[in-house]
Motif scaffolding. Structure first.
Motif, PDB file in Angstrom:
ATOM      1  N   TYR A  37       0.860  -1.099  -0.190  1.00 12.21           N
ATOM      2  CA  TYR A  37      -0.065   0.121   0.224  1.00 12.21           C
ATOM      3  C   TYR A  37       1.159   1.497   0.290  1.00 12.21           C
ATOM      4  O   TYR A  37       1.834   1.474   1.278  1.00 12.21           O
ATOM      5  N   ARG A  95      -1.096  -1.183  -4.527  1.00 11.06           N
ATOM      6  CA  ARG A  95      -2.944  -0.586  -3.825  1.00 11.06           C
ATOM      7  C   ARG A  95      -2.695   0.893  -3.872  1.00 11.06           C
ATOM      8  O   ARG A  95      -1.509   1.250  -2.382  1.00 11.06           O
ATOM      9  N   ILE A 100      -8.449   3.960  -0.882  1.00 11.54           N
ATOM     10  CA  ILE A 100      -9.175   2.914  -0.212  1.00 11.54           C
ATOM     11  C   ILE A 100      -9.710   3.338   0.795  1.00 11.54           C
ATOM     12  O   ILE A 100      -9.211   3.563   2.001  1.00 11.54           O
ATOM     13  N   VAL A 103      -8.492   0.040   5.012  1.00 13.07           N
ATOM     14  CA  VAL A 103      -7.508  -0.974   4.553  1.00 13.07           C
ATOM     15  C   VAL A 103      -7.337  -2.631   4.262  1.00 13.07           C
ATOM     16  O   VAL A 103      -6.880  -2.999   4.285  1.00 13.07           O
ATOM     17  N   ASP A 106     -10.119  -4.540   2.839  1.00  7.32           N
ATOM     18  CA  ASP A 106      -9.581  -4.536   1.132  1.00  7.32           C
ATOM     19  C   ASP A 106      -8.234  -5.267   1.934  1.00  7.32           C
ATOM     20  O   ASP A 106      -8.681  -6.088   0.964  1.00  7.32           O
ATOM     21  N   TRP A 109      -9.757  -8.846   2.532  1.00  7.44           N
ATOM     22  CA  TRP A 109     -10.192  -9.293   0.715  1.00  7.44           C
ATOM     23  C   TRP A 109      -9.432  -9.863   0.006  1.00  7.44           C
ATOM     24  O   TRP A 109      -9.412 -11.033  -0.634  1.00  7.44           O
ATOM     25  N   LEU A 110      -7.770  -9.289   0.017  1.00  8.12           N
ATOM     26  CA  LEU A 110      -6.712  -9.355  -1.218  1.00  8.12           C
ATOM     27  C   LEU A 110      -6.153 -10.773  -0.670  1.00  8.12           C
ATOM     28  O   LEU A 110      -6.097 -11.882  -1.321  1.00  8.12           O
ATOM     29  N   ASP A 114     -11.485 -12.218   3.862  1.00  6.36           N
ATOM     30  CA  ASP A 114     -13.050 -11.154   4.579  1.00  6.36           C
ATOM     31  C   ASP A 114     -13.985 -12.115   4.804  1.00  6.36           C
ATOM     32  O   ASP A 114     -14.699 -11.297   5.756  1.00  6.36           O
TER      33      ASP A 114
END
Length: 184
Positions: A37, A95, A100, A103, A106, A109-110, A114
């Protein structure tokens, strides 16, 4: 264990042994995904200055003003990401931190987490202006830079009463407390 997450903002500026270690894992058929990030340079610089220029000062001497502190900090994110992108072209995701909303969500999820029920909590808030002034004063008072920067909590521990000292006050004022309770 199906997923190991090795997370640290230190990696980007000090690729060295970390990239070799991750490469060795990949060579041993461990599935590797690199997630980075990145922030706007100005947002990163302000945050980094508050953290490492004032709160947890990492250099000797008096606290440097922002412009002077910035001369010693590397902010070339693209240059720092390049070795990772070259070594892991299909396994490196970059990212935009500023684009976002959450974070942590996010990243979950990646990472395929999630649905794991992990709570997203904001714990690394910027200290108040008052705390920053106290930290600056304590860091400037100390000779140079200590191995571990002195935290405000340490300074306050020297000033505020301990549990034993408060117990002594209660004992000393026992008769008055009884009298006061009658009045109440």
């Amino acid at each position: 264990c199906h997923t190991l997450i090795w997370s640290n903002e230190w990696f980007l500026q000090r690729t060295g042994f970390v990239i070799d270690t991750v490469s060795a894992l990949a060579a041993a058929n461990v599935e590797v995904q690199i997630v980075s990030y990145v922030r706007r340079h100005d947002a990163w610089a302000r945050s980094a200055y508050i953290q490492w220029g004032i709160r947890d000062k990492r250099y000797p001497g008096k606290t440097r003003p922002f412009a002077q502190w910035l001369k010693y900090e590397a902010m070339e994110f693209a240059v720092q990401l390049e070795p990772w992108l070259q070594r892991f072209p299909r396994h490196c995701v970059v990212r935009n931190f500023d684009a976002i909303d959450d974070v942590v969500a996010d990243f979950q999820w990646l990472a395929g987490l999630d649905g794991a029920g992990l709570e997203s909590v904001r714990v690394n808030e910027s200290p108040s202006a008052e705390e920053l002034v106290l930290r600056m004063l304590e860091n400037d008072r100390a000779a140079g830079r200590a191995e571990t920067p002195v935290a405000v909590s340490t300074v306050l521990e020297k000033l505020l009463p301990s549990a034993a000292e408060l117990a002594a006050v209660r004992t000393r004022m026992g008769a008055d407390r009884v009298a006061l309770n009658r009045i109440l």
